[in-house]
Design a protein around this motif. Sequence first.
Motif, PDB file in Angstrom:
ATOM      1  N   ARG A 267       2.130   1.606  -3.532  1.00 43.17           N
ATOM      2  CA  ARG A 267       1.383   2.046  -4.509  1.00 43.17           C
ATOM      3  C   ARG A 267       0.445   3.418  -4.115  1.00 43.17           C
ATOM      4  NH1 ARG A 267      -1.725  -3.262  -6.873  1.00 43.17           N
ATOM      5  NH2 ARG A 267      -0.184  -4.304  -7.719  1.00 43.17           N
TER       6      ARG A 267
ATOM      7  N   ASN B  76      -1.850   3.799  -1.763  1.00 41.94           N
ATOM      8  CA  ASN B  76      -2.920   3.388  -1.277  1.00 41.94           C
ATOM      9  C   ASN B  76      -3.187   3.752   0.131  1.00 41.94           C
ATOM     10  OD1 ASN B  76      -3.526   2.254  -4.108  1.00 41.94           O
ATOM     11  ND2 ASN B  76      -3.247   0.185  -3.121  1.00 41.94           N
TER      12      ASN B  76
ATOM     13  N   GLU C  38       0.823  -1.200  -0.020  1.00 39.14           N
ATOM     14  CA  GLU C  38      -0.043   0.100  -0.072  1.00 39.14           C
ATOM     15  C   GLU C  38       0.902   1.201  -0.048  1.00 39.14           C
ATOM     16  OE1 GLU C  38      -3.936  -1.824   2.603  1.00 39.14           O
ATOM     17  OE2 GLU C  38      -2.301  -0.614   3.541  1.00 39.14           O
TER      18      GLU C  38
END
Length: 338
Positions: A289, A291, A286
């Motif tokens: 990326r 996120n 995460e």
Amino acid sequence: MPYKLLNNFYIKLQYNHMSISKDDNLEQREPNTNKTFDFPSLPPELFNKYLWELWPGNNRFLFKGKFMLGPHCDNLHFYCTIAVLIVIPSGFFLLIANYLWENVSIVIPILSGYTYVACICFYFLTVFTEPGIIPRRNVFEALGGVPKEFTADVIFTEDGPLYKFCQTCEIYRPPRSHHCTKCNNCVELFDHHCPYLNNCIGARNYFYFFVFVTHLMMLGLIDISGFLAFLFYKPGDYDDTIINQTEVVLIITVILSLALSILTILIGILCIFHFSLCLTGETTKERIRGNKGSKKCMFWRNKKSRFNLRALLSSEQAKHLSPNSIEIEMSKSDSSRE
């Protein structure tokens, strides 16, 4: 035919009652080409298989399924890590630990011994702990059925859009779960796949991984301080070492110190990175990326495994995991001529 050759096969014999000539003074019998009978029952354990024997992923297993490892492609990194964990601490204890104990302080060897034992324990806990694998559909079916939380029913829940269908595992995996291409499994709360540990880091072994990395950094700092004390605290007095050649000891100590310093810097960066992940509730995937993570730290997760690798499957259950099982039927001509 030995019993071992009968595993995973369903055997049915077809036979004929052969006619007997009148010269034998016996009752003549008509052939019966349609009558069949089942092979005499054999011990069930010959047909049953353990789940680890039919596991569809790329994992390896030791001691009849008691321990799970990652794929073969990590062997180089995995063995190099074990070599480093053996060579550098061994050099510390063999070359300078006795000198530090007698001339500097007993604290450094004791702390080094404790952190080294802790590193080894948490290292193997991380390696051998199942990381939170979500079984494939056929594994679930073999074990009794696919739970609703991994079926299409989840798309009607509040978090439905976050569920993604895995084409390989044929399940709807929960949020923050990902499919590891190396292990070929979906892992719950997937952080990353670590080739140096030959395992994925996920919901069930992240705590062990974090404690291992922390103790590894502590071990590096303690051993570096020991090497520095050995080199500068009392220069020229190396009588308490096992190797008496001063030049050899100095060369080995300097090499180990430099290697350990580089490794400790890298491990320290890794430790700080994962400490920040714990504060934000993110995973490595995460963070990379971009996120959003969770407010809840990864330490407090459900650590119950969703399957038992040593579960004994019946022949019917094994059909879901071994589609290439073959049913052998002996032909009428073969059975009559033997």
